[in-house]
Scaffold this active site. Structure first.
Site, PDB file in Angstrom:
ATOM      1  NE  ARG A 115     -39.776  11.329 -31.276  1.00  0.00           N
ATOM      2  CZ  ARG A 115     -38.628  11.324 -30.595  1.00  0.00           C
ATOM      3  NH1 ARG A 115     -38.433  12.214 -29.631  1.00  0.00           N
ATOM      4  NH2 ARG A 115     -37.671  10.481 -30.888  1.00  0.00           N
ATOM      5  CB  SER A 122     -42.920   6.957 -36.281  1.00  0.00           C
ATOM      6  OG  SER A 122     -41.676   6.422 -36.647  1.00  0.00           O
ATOM      7  CD  GLU A 162     -44.125  10.776 -33.840  1.00  0.00           C
ATOM      8  OE1 GLU A 162     -43.218  11.407 -34.385  1.00  0.00           O
ATOM      9  OE2 GLU A 162     -43.979   9.623 -33.403  1.00  0.00           O
TER      10      GLU A 162
END
Length: 378
Positions: A162, A247, A370
Protein backbone atom coordinates in the site's frame (compact mmCIF):
# COMPACT_ATOMS: atom_id res chain seq x y z
CA UNK A 1 -12.79 27.16 -13.61
CA UNK A 2 -15.46 25.33 -11.63
CA UNK A 3 -17.35 26.70 -8.66
CA UNK A 4 -15.56 25.36 -5.57
CA UNK A 5 -17.40 22.40 -4.10
CA UNK A 6 -16.98 21.09 -0.58
CA UNK A 7 -14.88 17.95 -0.58
CA UNK A 8 -17.63 16.38 1.50
CA UNK A 9 -19.57 16.11 -1.78
CA UNK A 10 -16.62 14.62 -3.67
CA UNK A 11 -15.27 12.02 -1.23
CA UNK A 12 -16.73 8.70 -0.10
CA UNK A 13 -16.08 9.60 3.54
CA UNK A 14 -18.38 12.60 3.15
CA UNK A 15 -16.33 15.21 5.00
CA UNK A 16 -14.16 18.09 3.83
CA UNK A 17 -14.40 21.82 3.29
CA UNK A 18 -14.28 23.88 0.11
CA UNK A 19 -11.01 24.99 -1.51
CA UNK A 20 -10.35 28.55 -2.60
CA UNK A 21 -10.41 27.49 -6.24
CA UNK A 22 -11.36 24.38 -8.19
CA UNK A 23 -10.30 23.33 -11.70
CA UNK A 24 -11.47 20.41 -13.83
CA UNK A 25 -9.14 18.64 -16.28
CA UNK A 26 -10.78 16.48 -18.97
CA UNK A 27 -7.64 15.47 -20.89
CA UNK A 28 -3.98 15.04 -20.00
CA UNK A 29 -2.80 18.14 -21.87
CA UNK A 30 -5.30 20.27 -19.96
CA UNK A 31 -4.19 18.66 -16.69
CA UNK A 32 -0.53 19.40 -17.46
CA UNK A 33 -1.32 23.01 -18.39
CA UNK A 34 -3.33 23.62 -15.23
CA UNK A 35 -0.70 22.12 -12.95
CA UNK A 36 2.15 23.92 -14.70
CA UNK A 37 0.45 27.27 -14.14
CA UNK A 38 -0.27 26.47 -10.49
CA UNK A 39 3.32 25.42 -9.85
CA UNK A 40 4.69 28.60 -11.45
CA UNK A 41 2.77 30.64 -8.86
CA UNK A 42 3.86 28.34 -6.01
CA UNK A 43 0.41 28.20 -4.44
CA UNK A 44 -1.08 25.30 -2.44
CA UNK A 45 -2.61 22.61 -4.65
CA UNK A 46 -3.89 19.06 -4.71
CA UNK A 47 -5.40 16.72 -7.27
CA UNK A 48 -8.53 14.69 -6.60
CA UNK A 49 -9.76 11.67 -8.51
CA UNK A 50 -12.52 9.47 -7.13
CA UNK A 51 -12.14 10.78 -3.58
CA UNK A 52 -12.28 7.28 -2.09
CA UNK A 53 -8.98 7.51 -0.23
CA UNK A 54 -9.10 11.10 1.02
CA UNK A 55 -9.76 12.41 4.53
CA UNK A 56 -9.94 16.21 4.61
CA UNK A 57 -10.66 18.82 7.24
CA UNK A 58 -14.07 20.50 7.27
CA UNK A 59 -12.41 23.90 7.40
CA UNK A 60 -11.90 25.87 4.21
CA UNK A 61 -8.88 24.56 2.31
CA UNK A 62 -6.16 26.91 1.08
CA UNK A 63 -5.23 26.81 -2.59
CA UNK A 64 -6.59 24.94 -5.59
CA UNK A 65 -8.08 21.49 -6.05
CA UNK A 66 -7.74 20.02 -9.54
CA UNK A 67 -10.38 17.41 -10.36
CA UNK A 68 -8.88 14.76 -12.65
CA UNK A 69 -11.58 13.72 -15.11
CA UNK A 70 -9.41 12.48 -17.98
CA UNK A 71 -10.71 9.47 -19.90
CA UNK A 72 -9.44 6.85 -22.32
CA UNK A 73 -8.32 3.21 -22.53
CA UNK A 74 -5.87 2.27 -25.29
CA UNK A 75 -5.20 -1.39 -26.06
CA UNK A 76 -1.70 -2.31 -27.27
CA UNK A 77 -0.88 -5.89 -28.27
CA UNK A 78 2.71 -6.98 -27.55
CA UNK A 79 4.64 -10.27 -27.55
CA UNK A 80 4.47 -10.26 -23.73
CA UNK A 81 0.72 -9.75 -23.55
CA UNK A 82 -1.87 -7.00 -23.85
CA UNK A 83 -0.93 -3.57 -22.54
CA UNK A 84 -3.73 -1.25 -21.48
CA UNK A 85 -2.70 2.41 -21.39
CA UNK A 86 -5.30 4.06 -19.19
CA UNK A 87 -5.85 7.73 -18.44
CA UNK A 88 -5.64 8.66 -14.77
CA UNK A 89 -9.22 9.90 -14.49
CA UNK A 90 -10.82 6.62 -15.53
CA UNK A 91 -12.76 4.88 -12.78
CA UNK A 92 -10.80 1.88 -11.54
CA UNK A 93 -13.72 -0.53 -11.38
CA UNK A 94 -14.82 0.45 -14.89
CA UNK A 95 -11.33 -0.54 -16.04
CA UNK A 96 -11.62 -3.93 -14.30
CA UNK A 97 -15.02 -4.47 -15.95
CA UNK A 98 -13.45 -3.62 -19.33
CA UNK A 99 -10.64 -6.11 -18.76
CA UNK A 100 -13.02 -8.89 -17.69
CA UNK A 101 -15.39 -8.23 -20.61
CA UNK A 102 -12.44 -8.44 -23.01
CA UNK A 103 -10.98 -11.63 -21.56
CA UNK A 104 -7.93 -10.00 -19.96
CA UNK A 105 -6.69 -11.53 -16.71
CA UNK A 106 -4.62 -9.97 -13.96
CA UNK A 107 -6.87 -7.50 -12.15
CA UNK A 108 -10.16 -9.42 -11.77
CA UNK A 109 -9.66 -9.83 -8.01
CA UNK A 110 -9.31 -6.03 -7.75
CA UNK A 111 -12.97 -5.58 -8.69
CA UNK A 112 -15.09 -3.19 -6.69
CA UNK A 113 -12.22 -1.03 -5.44
CA UNK A 114 -13.44 2.57 -5.59
CA UNK A 115 -11.44 5.50 -6.90
CA UNK A 116 -9.57 6.42 -10.04
CA UNK A 117 -6.89 4.66 -12.06
CA UNK A 118 -4.36 7.40 -11.32
CA UNK A 119 -4.54 6.70 -7.61
CA UNK A 120 -3.92 2.96 -8.04
CA UNK A 121 -0.09 3.03 -8.39
CA UNK A 122 0.28 5.65 -5.65
CA UNK A 123 -1.37 3.28 -3.21
CA UNK A 124 -0.27 0.08 -4.95
CA UNK A 125 -3.79 -1.23 -4.48
CA UNK A 126 -4.34 -4.88 -3.73
CA UNK A 127 -7.05 -7.29 -2.61
CA UNK A 128 -7.93 -10.98 -2.57
CA UNK A 129 -4.51 -12.21 -3.63
CA UNK A 130 -3.77 -9.72 -6.41
CA UNK A 131 -1.76 -6.50 -6.28
CA UNK A 132 -1.28 -3.80 -8.87
CA UNK A 133 2.50 -4.15 -8.77
CA UNK A 134 2.23 -7.59 -10.40
CA UNK A 135 0.77 -6.12 -13.62
CA UNK A 136 2.03 -2.53 -13.61
CA UNK A 137 4.52 -1.78 -16.41
CA UNK A 138 4.90 1.90 -15.66
CA UNK A 139 3.22 5.28 -15.58
CA UNK A 140 3.39 8.66 -17.25
CA UNK A 141 3.70 11.44 -14.72
CA UNK A 142 4.23 15.17 -14.46
CA UNK A 143 7.17 15.82 -12.15
CA UNK A 144 6.73 18.76 -9.79
CA UNK A 145 10.46 19.46 -9.44
CA UNK A 146 11.32 19.48 -13.14
CA UNK A 147 7.91 20.37 -14.58
CA UNK A 148 8.43 17.69 -17.23
CA UNK A 149 6.32 14.76 -18.39
CA UNK A 150 8.10 11.45 -18.03
CA UNK A 151 7.46 7.74 -18.49
CA UNK A 152 8.61 5.94 -15.37
CA UNK A 153 8.91 2.14 -15.12
CA UNK A 154 7.22 0.35 -12.24
CA UNK A 155 10.65 -0.68 -10.94
CA UNK A 156 11.41 2.99 -10.15
CA UNK A 157 8.26 3.58 -8.11
CA UNK A 158 9.31 1.88 -4.88
CA UNK A 159 6.14 -0.19 -4.83
CA UNK A 160 5.42 -1.91 -1.54
CA UNK A 161 2.48 -2.84 0.65
CA UNK A 162 0.00 0.00 0.00
CA UNK A 163 2.78 2.41 -0.76
CA UNK A 164 5.03 3.95 -3.42
CA UNK A 165 7.44 6.85 -3.75
CA UNK A 166 4.47 8.95 -4.86
CA UNK A 167 2.43 8.51 -1.69
CA UNK A 168 2.07 11.18 0.96
CA UNK A 169 2.63 9.08 4.06
CA UNK A 170 0.34 10.25 6.84
CA UNK A 171 -0.10 13.57 5.07
CA UNK A 172 3.65 14.28 4.81
CA UNK A 173 5.46 14.95 1.57
CA UNK A 174 5.94 12.16 -0.94
CA UNK A 175 9.47 11.10 -1.83
CA UNK A 176 8.74 12.13 -5.42
CA UNK A 177 6.13 14.83 -5.80
CA UNK A 178 4.39 14.16 -9.09
CA UNK A 179 0.96 13.67 -10.64
CA UNK A 180 0.04 10.49 -12.47
CA UNK A 181 -1.20 11.14 -16.01
CA UNK A 182 -1.67 7.59 -17.29
CA UNK A 183 -0.97 4.00 -16.28
CA UNK A 184 0.31 1.05 -18.35
CA UNK A 185 -0.85 -2.42 -17.30
CA UNK A 186 0.36 -5.71 -18.78
CA UNK A 187 -2.50 -8.20 -18.71
CA UNK A 188 -2.82 -11.79 -19.88
CA UNK A 189 -5.18 -12.61 -22.73
CA UNK A 190 -7.23 -15.56 -21.52
CA UNK A 191 -7.90 -18.16 -24.20
CA UNK A 192 -10.44 -20.01 -22.06
CA UNK A 193 -12.10 -17.05 -20.30
CA UNK A 194 -10.60 -17.94 -16.95
CA UNK A 195 -8.54 -15.70 -14.70
CA UNK A 196 -5.27 -16.15 -12.89
CA UNK A 197 -5.02 -18.88 -10.21
CA UNK A 198 -7.07 -17.96 -7.15
CA UNK A 199 -4.55 -16.91 -4.52
CA UNK A 200 -6.69 -15.91 -1.53
CA UNK A 201 -8.37 -18.37 0.80
CA UNK A 202 -11.52 -16.33 1.46
CA UNK A 203 -12.08 -15.86 -2.26
CA UNK A 204 -11.49 -19.56 -2.94
CA UNK A 205 -14.07 -20.42 -0.29
CA UNK A 206 -16.60 -18.00 -1.79
CA UNK A 207 -16.05 -19.58 -5.21
CA UNK A 208 -16.10 -23.12 -3.73
CA UNK A 209 -12.75 -23.96 -5.34
CA UNK A 210 -9.26 -24.78 -4.17
CA UNK A 211 -6.42 -22.30 -3.91
CA UNK A 212 -4.61 -22.27 -7.25
CA UNK A 213 -7.68 -23.14 -9.29
CA UNK A 214 -8.52 -20.96 -12.27
CA UNK A 215 -12.08 -19.66 -12.51
CA UNK A 216 -14.04 -17.73 -15.13
CA UNK A 217 -13.15 -14.03 -15.02
CA UNK A 218 -16.75 -12.86 -14.66
CA UNK A 219 -17.37 -15.32 -11.85
CA UNK A 220 -14.31 -14.08 -9.94
CA UNK A 221 -15.44 -10.49 -10.41
CA UNK A 222 -18.96 -11.23 -9.13
CA UNK A 223 -17.60 -13.09 -6.09
CA UNK A 224 -15.19 -10.30 -5.18
CA UNK A 225 -17.86 -7.62 -5.43
CA UNK A 226 -20.18 -9.74 -3.27
CA UNK A 227 -17.45 -10.11 -0.65
CA UNK A 228 -16.73 -6.39 -0.68
CA UNK A 229 -20.43 -5.57 -0.42
CA UNK A 230 -20.78 -7.86 2.61
CA UNK A 231 -18.07 -5.77 4.30
CA UNK A 232 -19.66 -2.44 3.38
CA UNK A 233 -16.87 -1.73 0.89
CA UNK A 234 -19.14 -0.96 -2.09
CA UNK A 235 -20.73 2.49 -1.92
CA UNK A 236 -24.49 2.26 -1.36
CA UNK A 237 -26.46 5.47 -0.65
CA UNK A 238 -28.88 3.46 1.48
CA UNK A 239 -26.15 2.01 3.70
CA UNK A 240 -24.27 4.47 5.92
CA UNK A 241 -21.63 1.81 6.62
CA UNK A 242 -20.38 2.36 3.08
CA UNK A 243 -19.65 6.05 3.67
CA UNK A 244 -16.01 5.47 4.47
CA UNK A 245 -12.51 5.61 3.02
CA UNK A 246 -12.40 1.82 2.86
CA UNK A 247 -9.84 0.27 5.19
CA UNK A 248 -8.76 3.21 7.33
CA UNK A 249 -5.62 1.53 8.70
CA UNK A 250 -3.01 -0.56 6.94
CA UNK A 251 -2.00 -3.96 8.25
CA UNK A 252 1.18 -3.28 10.25
CA UNK A 253 4.41 -4.95 9.21
CA UNK A 254 6.82 -5.75 12.04
CA UNK A 255 9.79 -8.04 12.66
CA UNK A 256 9.37 -11.66 13.66
CA UNK A 257 10.57 -10.76 17.14
CA UNK A 258 7.79 -8.20 17.56
CA UNK A 259 5.21 -10.60 16.13
CA UNK A 260 6.16 -13.25 18.69
CA UNK A 261 4.97 -10.96 21.49
CA UNK A 262 1.37 -11.29 20.27
CA UNK A 263 -1.03 -14.03 21.36
CA UNK A 264 -0.72 -17.30 19.39
CA UNK A 265 -4.09 -16.78 17.66
CA UNK A 266 -3.09 -13.41 16.19
CA UNK A 267 -3.06 -13.74 12.37
CA UNK A 268 0.34 -13.19 10.80
CA UNK A 269 1.78 -13.56 7.33
CA UNK A 270 5.57 -13.84 6.88
CA UNK A 271 6.84 -11.58 4.13
CA UNK A 272 9.54 -12.28 1.58
CA UNK A 273 11.61 -9.25 2.49
CA UNK A 274 14.17 -9.15 5.29
CA UNK A 275 13.81 -6.18 7.62
CA UNK A 276 16.51 -4.48 9.65
CA UNK A 277 14.22 -2.59 12.02
CA UNK A 278 10.64 -2.43 13.22
CA UNK A 279 8.45 0.45 14.29
CA UNK A 280 7.02 -0.75 17.58
CA UNK A 281 6.00 1.16 20.69
CA UNK A 282 7.06 -0.35 24.05
CA UNK A 283 4.35 -1.23 26.56
CA UNK A 284 5.94 0.68 29.44
CA UNK A 285 3.90 3.82 28.92
CA UNK A 286 6.48 5.52 26.74
CA UNK A 287 5.28 7.13 23.51
CA UNK A 288 8.72 7.23 21.92
CA UNK A 289 9.47 5.02 18.95
CA UNK A 290 12.25 2.57 19.56
CA UNK A 291 15.27 3.79 17.60
CA UNK A 292 17.22 1.27 15.51
CA UNK A 293 20.77 0.55 16.62
CA UNK A 294 23.53 2.42 14.77
CA UNK A 295 24.78 -0.82 13.21
CA UNK A 296 22.49 -3.75 12.51
CA UNK A 297 24.37 -7.03 12.84
CA UNK A 298 21.42 -9.36 12.27
CA UNK A 299 18.35 -9.21 10.12
CA UNK A 300 14.83 -10.47 10.70
CA UNK A 301 12.08 -11.49 8.37
CA UNK A 302 9.11 -9.15 8.26
CA UNK A 303 5.68 -10.29 9.35
CA UNK A 304 2.40 -8.67 8.33
CA UNK A 305 -0.25 -8.52 11.04
CA UNK A 306 -4.01 -8.07 10.86
CA UNK A 307 -5.05 -4.54 11.81
CA UNK A 308 -8.66 -5.74 12.10
CA UNK A 309 -7.64 -8.42 14.63
CA UNK A 310 -5.64 -5.90 16.65
CA UNK A 311 -8.60 -3.51 16.76
CA UNK A 312 -11.11 -6.20 17.69
CA UNK A 313 -8.85 -7.46 20.48
CA UNK A 314 -8.44 -3.96 21.88
CA UNK A 315 -12.05 -3.88 23.10
CA UNK A 316 -13.31 -2.07 20.02
CA UNK A 317 -16.25 -3.80 18.37
CA UNK A 318 -18.15 -3.34 15.15
CA UNK A 319 -20.49 -0.38 15.40
CA UNK A 320 -18.44 1.25 18.18
CA UNK A 321 -18.61 5.03 18.44
CA UNK A 322 -17.54 7.66 20.91
CA UNK A 323 -20.37 9.30 22.91
CA UNK A 324 -22.21 11.95 20.92
CA UNK A 325 -20.25 11.24 17.72
CA UNK A 326 -21.72 10.55 14.29
CA UNK A 327 -18.59 8.67 13.29
CA UNK A 328 -18.41 4.97 14.05
CA UNK A 329 -16.64 1.73 13.32
CA UNK A 330 -18.54 -0.04 10.55
CA UNK A 331 -21.05 -2.64 11.73
CA UNK A 332 -19.60 -4.95 9.06
CA UNK A 333 -15.83 -4.43 9.23
CA UNK A 334 -13.66 -3.06 12.04
CA UNK A 335 -11.15 -1.54 9.63
CA UNK A 336 -13.66 0.97 8.24
CA UNK A 337 -14.37 4.26 9.98
CA UNK A 338 -17.75 5.48 8.76
CA UNK A 339 -19.78 8.65 8.53
CA UNK A 340 -23.17 7.73 9.94
CA UNK A 341 -24.70 11.03 8.81
CA UNK A 342 -23.49 14.61 9.30
CA UNK A 343 -20.26 13.49 10.95
CA UNK A 344 -17.55 16.13 11.16
CA UNK A 345 -13.93 15.60 10.26
CA UNK A 346 -13.13 16.11 13.96
CA UNK A 347 -15.48 13.21 14.82
CA UNK A 348 -13.66 10.84 12.48
CA UNK A 349 -10.23 12.04 13.57
CA UNK A 350 -11.13 11.55 17.25
CA UNK A 351 -12.33 8.01 16.56
CA UNK A 352 -9.17 7.21 14.59
CA UNK A 353 -6.97 8.50 17.41
CA UNK A 354 -8.94 6.47 19.96
CA UNK A 355 -8.48 3.29 17.93
CA UNK A 356 -4.76 3.99 17.60
CA UNK A 357 -4.40 4.61 21.33
CA UNK A 358 -6.25 1.41 22.28
CA UNK A 359 -4.15 -0.77 19.94
CA UNK A 360 -0.95 0.95 21.07
CA UNK A 361 -1.87 0.44 24.73
CA UNK A 362 -2.84 -3.20 24.26
CA UNK A 363 -0.16 -4.39 21.83
CA UNK A 364 2.48 -1.68 21.54
CA UNK A 365 1.85 -1.23 17.82
CA UNK A 366 0.89 2.04 16.14
CA UNK A 367 -1.64 1.68 13.34
CA UNK A 368 -0.94 3.88 10.34
CA UNK A 369 -3.77 5.55 8.41
CA UNK A 370 -4.24 4.49 4.80
CA UNK A 371 -6.10 7.56 3.39
CA UNK A 372 -4.39 10.74 2.23
CA UNK A 373 -4.82 13.28 5.02
CA UNK A 374 -5.65 16.89 4.07
CA UNK A 375 -4.98 19.33 6.93
CA UNK A 376 -5.60 16.50 9.40
CA UNK A 377 -3.10 15.14 11.92
CA UNK A 378 -3.37 11.72 13.52
Amino acid sequence: MAEPTRLAELTTLGVGGAPERMLVATDSDELVAQLTELWQHDEPWMVLGGGSNTFATDHDIDGTVVLVRTRGIERITTDAGVVLRVQAGETWDDLVAYAVDNGLAGIEALSGIPGSVGAAPIQNIGAYGQELSSVLLGIELLDHETGERAHVPASALGLGYRTSVLKRHGGSDAEREAVVLSVDLLLTESSDGRGLPVAYEQLAKALDVQLGDRVELARVRDAVIALRRSKGMVLDPADRDTFSAGSFFTNPIVTEQAARTLPPDAPRWPQDEIAETATVIPLDGSSDIVAPPPIQTTTQREVKLSAAWLIEHSSIHRGFHLPGSRASISSKHTLALTNQGNARSDDIAALARFVQSRVRSEFGITLRPEPVLIDIEL
